[in-house]
Scaffold this motif. Sequence first.
Motif, PDB file in Angstrom:
ATOM      1  N   PRO A 145       0.818  -1.217   0.000  1.00  0.00           N
ATOM      2  CA  PRO A 145       0.000   0.000   0.000  1.00  0.00           C
ATOM      3  C   PRO A 145       0.854   1.270   0.000  1.00  0.00           C
ATOM      4  N   VAL A 146       0.629   2.131  -0.974  1.00  0.00           N
ATOM      5  CA  VAL A 146       1.340   3.402  -1.068  1.00  0.00           C
ATOM      6  C   VAL A 146       0.377   4.482  -1.533  1.00  0.00           C
ATOM      7  N   GLN A 147       0.755   5.724  -1.297  1.00  0.00           N
ATOM      8  CA  GLN A 147       0.011   6.891  -1.733  1.00  0.00           C
ATOM      9  C   GLN A 147       0.860   7.671  -2.748  1.00  0.00           C
ATOM     10  N   PRO A 148       0.255   8.663  -3.437  1.00  0.00           N
ATOM     11  CA  PRO A 148       1.046   9.454  -4.384  1.00  0.00           C
ATOM     12  C   PRO A 148       2.314  10.048  -3.780  1.00  0.00           C
ATOM     13  N   LEU A 149       2.281  10.409  -2.494  1.00  0.00           N
ATOM     14  CA  LEU A 149       3.483  10.992  -1.901  1.00  0.00           C
ATOM     15  C   LEU A 149       4.626   9.976  -1.861  1.00  0.00           C
ATOM     16  N   HIS A 150       4.317   8.704  -1.683  1.00  0.00           N
ATOM     17  CA  HIS A 150       5.370   7.688  -1.737  1.00  0.00           C
ATOM     18  C   HIS A 150       5.989   7.614  -3.131  1.00  0.00           C
ATOM     19  N   LEU A 151       5.157   7.754  -4.154  1.00  0.00           N
ATOM     20  CA  LEU A 151       5.676   7.747  -5.520  1.00  0.00           C
ATOM     21  C   LEU A 151       6.622   8.921  -5.733  1.00  0.00           C
ATOM     22  N   TRP A 152       6.250  10.094  -5.226  1.00  0.00           N
ATOM     23  CA  TRP A 152       7.155  11.238  -5.328  1.00  0.00           C
ATOM     24  C   TRP A 152       8.479  10.933  -4.621  1.00  0.00           C
ATOM     25  N   CYS A 153       8.407  10.361  -3.416  1.00  0.00           N
ATOM     26  CA  CYS A 153       9.631  10.032  -2.675  1.00  0.00           C
ATOM     27  C   CYS A 153      10.503   9.062  -3.470  1.00  0.00           C
ATOM     28  N   VAL A 154       9.887   8.066  -4.111  1.00  0.00           N
ATOM     29  CA  VAL A 154      10.654   7.114  -4.911  1.00  0.00           C
ATOM     30  C   VAL A 154      11.355   7.826  -6.052  1.00  0.00           C
ATOM     31  N   LYS A 155      10.645   8.738  -6.718  1.00  0.00           N
ATOM     32  CA  LYS A 155      11.273   9.434  -7.843  1.00  0.00           C
ATOM     33  C   LYS A 155      12.403  10.346  -7.362  1.00  0.00           C
ATOM     34  N   GLU A 156      12.228  10.986  -6.225  1.00  0.00           N
ATOM     35  CA  GLU A 156      13.300  11.817  -5.664  1.00  0.00           C
ATOM     36  C   GLU A 156      14.502  10.945  -5.289  1.00  0.00           C
ATOM     37  N   ALA A 157      14.232   9.794  -4.667  1.00  0.00           N
ATOM     38  CA  ALA A 157      15.324   8.893  -4.298  1.00  0.00           C
ATOM     39  C   ALA A 157      16.050   8.372  -5.540  1.00  0.00           C
ATOM     40  N   LEU A 158      15.310   8.039  -6.585  1.00  0.00           N
ATOM     41  CA  LEU A 158      15.932   7.588  -7.829  1.00  0.00           C
ATOM     42  C   LEU A 158      16.727   8.705  -8.492  1.00  0.00           C
ATOM     43  N   ALA A 159      16.224   9.926  -8.404  1.00  0.00           N
ATOM     44  CA  ALA A 159      16.947  11.061  -8.987  1.00  0.00           C
ATOM     45  C   ALA A 159      18.308  11.221  -8.313  1.00  0.00           C
ATOM     46  N   LYS A 160      18.354  11.030  -7.001  1.00  0.00           N
ATOM     47  CA  LYS A 160      19.627  11.093  -6.284  1.00  0.00           C
ATOM     48  C   LYS A 160      20.513   9.901  -6.650  1.00  0.00           C
ATOM     49  N   ALA A 161      19.917   8.714  -6.700  1.00  0.00           N
ATOM     50  CA  ALA A 161      20.696   7.505  -6.981  1.00  0.00           C
ATOM     51  C   ALA A 161      21.259   7.499  -8.401  1.00  0.00           C
ATOM     52  N   SER A 162      20.591   8.191  -9.318  1.00  0.00           N
ATOM     53  CA  SER A 162      21.083   8.255 -10.696  1.00  0.00           C
ATOM     54  C   SER A 162      22.245   9.232 -10.848  1.00  0.00           C
ATOM     55  N   GLY A 163      22.366  10.166  -9.885  1.00  0.00           N
ATOM     56  CA  GLY A 163      23.373  11.213  -9.992  1.00  0.00           C
ATOM     57  C   GLY A 163      22.934  12.380 -10.843  1.00  0.00           C
ATOM     58  N   LEU A 164      21.746  12.291 -11.454  1.00  0.00           N
ATOM     59  CA  LEU A 164      21.264  13.347 -12.349  1.00  0.00           C
ATOM     60  C   LEU A 164      20.384  14.360 -11.634  1.00  0.00           C
ATOM     61  N   GLY A 165      19.803  13.954 -10.495  1.00  0.00           N
ATOM     62  CA  GLY A 165      18.850  14.836  -9.839  1.00  0.00           C
ATOM     63  C   GLY A 165      17.683  15.113 -10.771  1.00  0.00           C
ATOM     64  N   PHE A 166      17.093  16.284 -10.618  1.00  0.00           N
ATOM     65  CA  PHE A 166      15.977  16.651 -11.478  1.00  0.00           C
ATOM     66  C   PHE A 166      16.409  17.558 -12.611  1.00  0.00           C
ATOM     67  N   ARG A 167      17.635  17.304 -13.115  1.00  0.00           N
ATOM     68  CA  ARG A 167      18.017  17.925 -14.379  1.00  0.00           C
ATOM     69  C   ARG A 167      17.150  17.389 -15.511  1.00  0.00           C
ATOM     70  N   ILE A 168      16.592  16.199 -15.305  1.00  0.00           N
ATOM     71  CA  ILE A 168      15.516  15.725 -16.171  1.00  0.00           C
ATOM     72  C   ILE A 168      14.255  15.708 -15.316  1.00  0.00           C
ATOM     73  N   PRO A 169      13.088  16.032 -15.868  1.00  0.00           N
ATOM     74  CA  PRO A 169      11.873  16.168 -15.062  1.00  0.00           C
ATOM     75  C   PRO A 169      11.475  14.867 -14.390  1.00  0.00           C
ATOM     76  N   PRO A 170      10.780  14.965 -13.240  1.00  0.00           N
ATOM     77  CA  PRO A 170      10.365  13.761 -12.521  1.00  0.00           C
ATOM     78  C   PRO A 170       9.569  12.777 -13.373  1.00  0.00           C
TER      79      PRO A 170
END
Length: 228
Positions: A145-170
């Motif tokens: 069970p997750v909510q939209p805010l968890h999805l945002w957290c996953v995308k933020e965590a992936l952005a950090k893990a990729s090293g790119l951050g949000f230089r590309i849109p979420p």
Amino acid sequence: MTGVRLLWDEVRHGAAQAARQHGGHTGAARQDQWYAARHTLRTGLVRLGLVPDLPDAHRRIGLAEPGAVRQVSWNGQVLRPAVQFSVAHTAEQVVVALRRGEPAGGAAPTGLGVDAETEWATAERNLHRFGTPAELDALRRACGPVQPLHLWCVKEALAKASGLGFRIPPRRYRLHPAADAAPRRLTVELAGAGPADRGPRRARVRTGTRTTAGRPPTAWAVAELPTR
């Protein structure tokens, strides 16, 4: 998630000024968040036996600049085995993710990212800006069970893990179910990332909600993503 430890603490207002740990940040709130993150990281490294518990340990610990693989150094030398870290904070809490070890057998390094958020209603309203219902469903199948805010957290965590951050849109961190439907696994496509777009990658993700008395519930996510 094997090998990843999450360490939480409170952001104590005024702590940075009291400890004279400004770190070059502007604004008292930002200084307090920075101080809480450093304090939590130091405490975690000592508790896990990764660095000695010395009075001046905070001066001996060095942190790599933002990137996919951020490592900890001690007295100017990268710790071996390597220790990766990622940091996130809300206005009231800080979380540090630590991961020990290095890739075996010539495997690609794996980036590490963590995020924490409290804006539940905002994420609900703005899901269309950063994700899709199909991605939310893929995350539910992987993590429960997750909510939209968890999805945002996953995308933020992936952005950090990729090293790119949000230089590309979420929205361009596109999530799909893992081919084998393994728990806590997702296929991640970095759409339109140029040279960094090396095709789909298999990510490890974990999500949750932290509840603390007197605080709003905090959604969090931690992600590991191969660098190639």
